[in-house]
Design an enzyme around this catalytic site. Structure first.
Site, short mmCIF file in Angstrom:
data_model
loop_
_atom_site.label_atom_id
_atom_site.label_comp_id
_atom_site.label_asym_id
_atom_site.label_seq_id
_atom_site.Cartn_x
_atom_site.Cartn_y
_atom_site.Cartn_z
N GLU A 8 50.44 78.43 -31.82
CA GLU A 8 50.82 78.24 -30.41
C GLU A 8 49.80 78.83 -29.44
O GLU A 8 49.72 78.39 -28.29
CB GLU A 8 52.18 78.88 -30.12
CG GLU A 8 53.34 78.32 -30.90
CD GLU A 8 53.66 79.17 -32.10
OE1 GLU A 8 54.81 79.66 -32.18
OE2 GLU A 8 52.77 79.35 -32.96
N ASN A 9 49.05 79.84 -29.86
CA ASN A 9 48.11 80.46 -28.94
C ASN A 9 46.81 79.67 -28.80
O ASN A 9 45.89 80.11 -28.11
CB ASN A 9 47.82 81.91 -29.33
CG ASN A 9 47.20 82.05 -30.70
OD1 ASN A 9 47.48 81.26 -31.59
ND2 ASN A 9 46.38 83.06 -30.90
#
Length: 216
Positions: free
Chosen positions: A44-45
């Protein structure tokens, strides 16, 4: 093989070459060790192409850490981008699958996995993953440490998403979420249908071709 790796290995069997897959923390994070070649892991980052975690003694860099803050080695062809694009990938349906841990899964495929009484883990990107990935796989023990059911008629803990789970992979069996109800499709050697039914709240359907889960 311990139960955590047993669950992770079975969950990874759903992946196909070319898939882009997101792995949650805990048991799901172990799936990368059992995936076939050609699977790309997303974080997700802002990364696609997460490789092995950095072992003790190897050089670490703050440039490459996954959403759990763990350093990793990128695979050839990996790509980095900002968080906005990362969630664009998730929300636009480009993930073949996500594997998440679970505190409770309901008979309708609702998932609760971020908060329990007296303890909140933080939802992170799980809400988006449950609604954006084309397949949602929950990897967890069948019951709690105290023996309470984790597959329940209705979730009593805060929900992550509703009607989102496709497969529940546990230390004793695999349960598929179908329009007709929860289907017991695979069972581990040494366990019985009656035992599995006694460990969950919903009444299970049993696949006519119920198969034995693969061990090592």
């Amino acid at each position: 093989m311990d139960n955590r790796n047993f669950i992770a290995k079975r969950a990874a069997a759903y992946f196909q070459p070319g898939d882009v897959v997101n792995l949650g923390i805990g048991i799901p994070s172990l799936c990368g060790s059992y995936a076939v070649d050609g699977v790309f892991f997303q974080s997700e980052n802002g990364f696609i192409g997460i490789g092995p975690t950095v072992k003790e003694g190897l050089m670490k860099t703050e440039r490459f850490v996954n959403a759990g803050g763990i350093p990793f080695i990128p695979v050839p062809g990996a790509s980095a981008f900002d968080v906005a694009m990362s969630f664009g990938v998730i929300r636009s349906g480009r993930l073949a699958a996500t594997v998440l841990g679970g505190l409770q899964v309901s008979a309708k495929g609702d998932l609760a996995n971020w908060a329990s009484p007296g303890r909140a883990f933080g939802m992170g990107g799980a809400m988006d993953l449950c609604n954006g990935a084309r397949k949602v796989i929950v990897a967890m023990d069948l019951v709690t440490k105290n023996g309470a059911p984790k597959v329940v008629n209705q979730c009593t803990m805060p929900l992550t998403a509703i009607h989102c789970v496709d497969h529940i992979v546990t230390d004793r069996c695999v349960i598929d979420v179908t329009p007709e109800g929860l289907l017991l499709s695979e069972i581990r050697k040494g366990h019985t249908v009656e035992e599995i039914q006694a460990a969950v709240e919903p009444t299970l359907l049993v696949a006519p071709n119920l198969i034995e889960m693969e061990e090592d």
